[in-house]
Design a protein around this motif. Structure first.
Motif, PDB file in Angstrom:
ATOM      1  N   LEU A 134       0.875  -1.170   0.000  1.00  0.00           N
ATOM      2  CA  LEU A 134       0.000   0.000   0.000  1.00  0.00           C
ATOM      3  C   LEU A 134       0.913   1.221   0.000  1.00  0.00           C
ATOM      4  CD1 LEU A 134      -2.480  -1.158   2.805  1.00  0.00           C
ATOM      5  CD2 LEU A 134      -2.561  -1.673   0.362  1.00  0.00           C
ATOM      6  N   SER A 135       1.235   1.697  -1.184  1.00  0.00           N
ATOM      7  CA  SER A 135       2.176   2.804  -1.327  1.00  0.00           C
ATOM      8  C   SER A 135       1.498   3.913  -2.118  1.00  0.00           C
ATOM      9  CB  SER A 135       3.444   2.307  -2.025  1.00  0.00           C
ATOM     10  OG  SER A 135       4.420   3.324  -2.075  1.00  0.00           O
ATOM     11  N   THR A 136       2.146   4.402  -3.185  1.00  0.00           N
ATOM     12  CA  THR A 136       1.479   5.378  -4.044  1.00  0.00           C
ATOM     13  C   THR A 136       0.247   4.742  -4.675  1.00  0.00           C
ATOM     14  OG1 THR A 136       3.621   6.404  -4.503  1.00  0.00           O
ATOM     15  CG2 THR A 136       1.811   6.987  -5.960  1.00  0.00           C
ATOM     16  N   GLY A 137       0.319   3.431  -4.890  1.00  0.00           N
ATOM     17  CA  GLY A 137      -0.818   2.648  -5.368  1.00  0.00           C
ATOM     18  C   GLY A 137      -0.876   1.352  -4.590  1.00  0.00           C
ATOM     19  N   LEU A 171      -9.616   0.368  -6.016  1.00  0.00           N
ATOM     20  CA  LEU A 171      -8.877   0.045  -4.797  1.00  0.00           C
ATOM     21  C   LEU A 171      -7.570   0.818  -4.759  1.00  0.00           C
ATOM     22  CD1 LEU A 171      -8.466  -1.745  -2.258  1.00  0.00           C
ATOM     23  CD2 LEU A 171      -7.446  -3.457  -3.768  1.00  0.00           C
ATOM     24  N   ASP A 172      -6.972   1.033  -5.930  1.00  0.00           N
ATOM     25  CA  ASP A 172      -5.706   1.746  -6.049  1.00  0.00           C
ATOM     26  C   ASP A 172      -5.764   3.124  -5.403  1.00  0.00           C
ATOM     27  OD1 ASP A 172      -3.080   1.329  -7.138  1.00  0.00           O
ATOM     28  OD2 ASP A 172      -3.463   2.986  -8.502  1.00  0.00           O
ATOM     29  N   SER A 173      -6.927   3.748  -5.410  1.00  0.00           N
ATOM     30  CA  SER A 173      -7.059   5.086  -4.838  1.00  0.00           C
ATOM     31  C   SER A 173      -7.607   5.071  -3.411  1.00  0.00           C
ATOM     32  CB  SER A 173      -7.979   5.944  -5.719  1.00  0.00           C
ATOM     33  OG  SER A 173      -9.304   5.431  -5.717  1.00  0.00           O
ATOM     34  N   SER A 176      -4.277   3.669  -0.482  1.00  0.00           N
ATOM     35  CA  SER A 176      -2.904   4.041  -0.812  1.00  0.00           C
ATOM     36  C   SER A 176      -2.610   5.479  -0.416  1.00  0.00           C
ATOM     37  CB  SER A 176      -2.674   3.879  -2.316  1.00  0.00           C
ATOM     38  OG  SER A 176      -3.369   4.905  -3.027  1.00  0.00           O
ATOM     39  N   GLY A 177      -1.425   5.930  -0.793  1.00  0.00           N
ATOM     40  CA  GLY A 177      -1.005   7.297  -0.517  1.00  0.00           C
ATOM     41  C   GLY A 177      -1.852   8.337  -1.214  1.00  0.00           C
ATOM     42  N   GLN A 178      -2.656   7.896  -2.168  1.00  0.00           N
ATOM     43  CA  GLN A 178      -3.536   8.852  -2.845  1.00  0.00           C
ATOM     44  C   GLN A 178      -4.558   9.439  -1.865  1.00  0.00           C
ATOM     45  OE1 GLN A 178      -4.943   7.414  -6.758  1.00  0.00           O
ATOM     46  NE2 GLN A 178      -3.370   5.848  -6.600  1.00  0.00           N
ATOM     47  N   GLN A 179      -4.883   8.702  -0.818  1.00  0.00           N
ATOM     48  CA  GLN A 179      -5.757   9.219   0.227  1.00  0.00           C
ATOM     49  C   GLN A 179      -5.069  10.356   0.992  1.00  0.00           C
ATOM     50  OE1 GLN A 179      -8.977   8.431   1.291  1.00  0.00           O
ATOM     51  NE2 GLN A 179      -9.149   7.296  -0.622  1.00  0.00           N
ATOM     52  N   LEU A 180      -3.766  10.209   1.207  1.00  0.00           N
ATOM     53  CA  LEU A 180      -2.999  11.256   1.883  1.00  0.00           C
ATOM     54  C   LEU A 180      -2.944  12.520   1.025  1.00  0.00           C
ATOM     55  CD1 LEU A 180       0.037   9.229   3.272  1.00  0.00           C
ATOM     56  CD2 LEU A 180      -2.065   9.850   4.444  1.00  0.00           C
ATOM     57  N   ALA A 213      -9.252   5.478   8.679  1.00  0.00           N
ATOM     58  CA  ALA A 213     -10.204   4.368   8.733  1.00  0.00           C
ATOM     59  C   ALA A 213     -10.456   3.787   7.345  1.00  0.00           C
ATOM     60  CB  ALA A 213     -11.528   4.846   9.343  1.00  0.00           C
ATOM     61  N   ARG A 214     -10.486   4.662   6.325  1.00  0.00           N
ATOM     62  CA  ARG A 214     -10.713   4.199   4.952  1.00  0.00           C
ATOM     63  C   ARG A 214      -9.519   3.367   4.470  1.00  0.00           C
ATOM     64  NH1 ARG A 214     -11.478   8.835   2.823  1.00  0.00           N
ATOM     65  NH2 ARG A 214     -13.735   8.848   3.130  1.00  0.00           N
ATOM     66  N   ILE A 215      -8.315   3.846   4.744  1.00  0.00           N
ATOM     67  CA  ILE A 215      -7.111   3.110   4.323  1.00  0.00           C
ATOM     68  C   ILE A 215      -7.068   1.740   4.993  1.00  0.00           C
ATOM     69  CG2 ILE A 215      -4.588   3.059   4.450  1.00  0.00           C
ATOM     70  CD1 ILE A 215      -4.618   6.108   4.170  1.00  0.00           C
TER      71      ILE A 215
END
Length: 231
Positions: A134-137, A171-173, A176-180, A213-215
């Protein structure tokens, strides 16, 4: 260390950073570096990093981990959502090998990670090892009996699954870091690290709590899916 023909170079082209490492004949790391990728700059920064890595040493091969889909037959990167689209055509074994002056092999970053875990880390060489990142994607790869489970193209593309059904976010978004990145934008910040997210969560920030919580929710969903897929 003494010059040897058994030197091996490694490059990780991530969504935000470019990392390099050099291993000697004993398998120990002799050099490593980490620089931020300049997405609006030329693709030459990848070739330049490889050239700098092998300079002055008899490196026989450089393995480049990519966050996307690679055709193993042609040695070409076909798709990578986290890299500039203008880079895709230039990221191939042929182009990079010519620049480096030695053999360059492209591989999936999660695939390289699961091999490392199976042989030298928390995985196993006698059973099955699944690796979830679970990184950038979101990435996933697996080994069985120490051998990579793979087809003509790299990766299982787990991140392209839509847990909520058709038309819902990837799921990719979600895990992952896209949430950050989304939370940072909403808060008017340049960026937000996972550590800063946890600090905000502990301090009672409601948006930070929802993001965390979402991540966790979708990361756990992915982990369960991976276990069922491998078993």
């Amino acid at each position: 260390p003494a010059v040897s023909s058994d030197w091996l170079g490694a490059v990780d082209v991530g969504g935000t950073h470019l990392r390099t490492a050099l291993a000697g004949p004993d398998g120990r790391l002799a050099a490593r570096s980490r620089v931020r990728i300049r997405p609006h700059d030329e693709i030459s920064q990848v070739g330049d990093a490889i050239t700098a890595l092998v300079a002055g040493r008899q490196v026989t091969r450089v393995v480049v981990g990519m966050p996307g889909r690679i055709d193993r037959r042609t040695g070409r990167l076909e798709q990578a959502r986290n890299l500039p689209i203008t880079w895709i055509a230039g990221l191939s074994t042929g182009v990079l090998s010519e620049q480096a002056g030695c053999e360059v092999v492209l591989a999936g970053d999660a695939e390289l990670a699961v091999i490392g875990e199976a042989w030298f880390g928390a995985g196993t060489r006698t059973g099955d090892t699944a690796y979830l990142t679970l990184s950038t994607g979101v990435g996933f790869a697996a080994t069985s009996q120490g051998r990579l489970l793979a087809g003509q193209r790299t990766g299982f593309q787990l991140g392209f699954i839509r847990p909520g059904g058709p038309g819902q976010p990837l799921l990719d978004s979600l895990a992952s870091g896209q949430q950050l990145t989304a939370l940072a934008r909403a808060a008017g910040r340049a960026e937000l690290t996972i550590q800063q997210l946890l600090e905000l969560t502990a301090a009672g920030d409601q948006q930070a709590r929802l993001t965390w919580a979402r991540i966790v929710h979708y990361g756990a969903w992915a982990a369960v899916a991976v276990c069922h897929a491998v078993n």
